[in-house]
Design a protein around this motif. Sequence first.
Motif: not given
Length: 332
Positions: A238-251, A270-280
């Motif tokens: 139950n997280g709310n990551f917005d995938l478009d706000q992340f750039e993939f980078y492999a080096t 800020e991302v909230f993960i419902g099951e962990l009751k945690w905003l990081f």
Amino acid sequence: MAEQGYRLFNEGENIKFKTHQEFANDVLIGLSQPLKWLPSKYIYDSQGSRLFKEIMELPEYYLTRTEIGILESKKNQIAEQIGNSEFNLIELGCGDGKKTKILIEQFLKNDRRFHFFPIDISEDSISDFIDCLRGQYPDLRSEGLVSDYFEGLYWLSAQNHRKNVVLFLGSNIGNFTPLKAGVFLSSLWKALNNGDMVFIGFDLRKNTDMMVRAYNDKKGITEAFNKNLLKRINRELNGNFDLDQFEFYATYDVVEGAIQSYLISKIKQEVFIGELKWLFSLKANEPIHTESSYKYLTSDIEDMADKNNFEIIDNYFDPNKYFVDSLWKVVK
Ligand code: AVI
């Protein structure tokens, strides 16, 4: 032999609960570190496994077709090196089975006496794989083990006195840190008997451009594969990551000898993960490490075998020396 073709080692629901709890704990631990990270093993839910199948077909991803080439050209030699006695062929993890089938067909063709045991934590993967094998090879004696690798191996070692031959294909070992690879190999040695064999795929160090391209495909499948970690956190925790706000980078890290993959936050968020009751919080341009894919020198492989009391029986290379399948014997 279980009627449905596989054996469950934990109550199905129990194992699901356990893996869910482990996932939640690992996400909490990983995202609380100064350098945020997520274990790549969680990429492989059904969507992640489907994306990995697509990766294996990509023109940039040389690993799979190179290893298939090795198996096709060396299958006779491999069968001879394994010897004539009856054996258990054990595969750790089951992918689409394309590579394993090359060896199975060779052993059947040579009338070798063997039983095939794929071991995987996912009941669905095992059940699909066993159905497919039984349809295709009615004479094959096979049974899937739904368990973690070592639980399955200990069970098998105690069941019969056949020689064990363990397959760990596809440079899967490369997704472990050197420390974890060492722990894995010493656990493997402990679970096996003197004279048992392991057959391990290693991707070798090569031109850096070629390695970097393999993890930065034009179609963006590898990006979707890594982002599947965030998708899975959204869905299962139950997280709310917005995938478009992340750039993939492999080096490629030349010192470590590893492709390092990251998802980099494009903005302060800020991302909230419902099951962990945690905003990081993530700063703009802050990375989350998602995967390491180690590449090896042949001397690294010799050292790993030596340190963990395995004897190298043979190394099967492709003509370009991009990849090697190494056959080892347990010495006790
Ligand atoms: C499964 N494993 C060996 C793959 C690798 O090459 O590290 C996973 C992968 N990651 C991105 N592309 C493929």
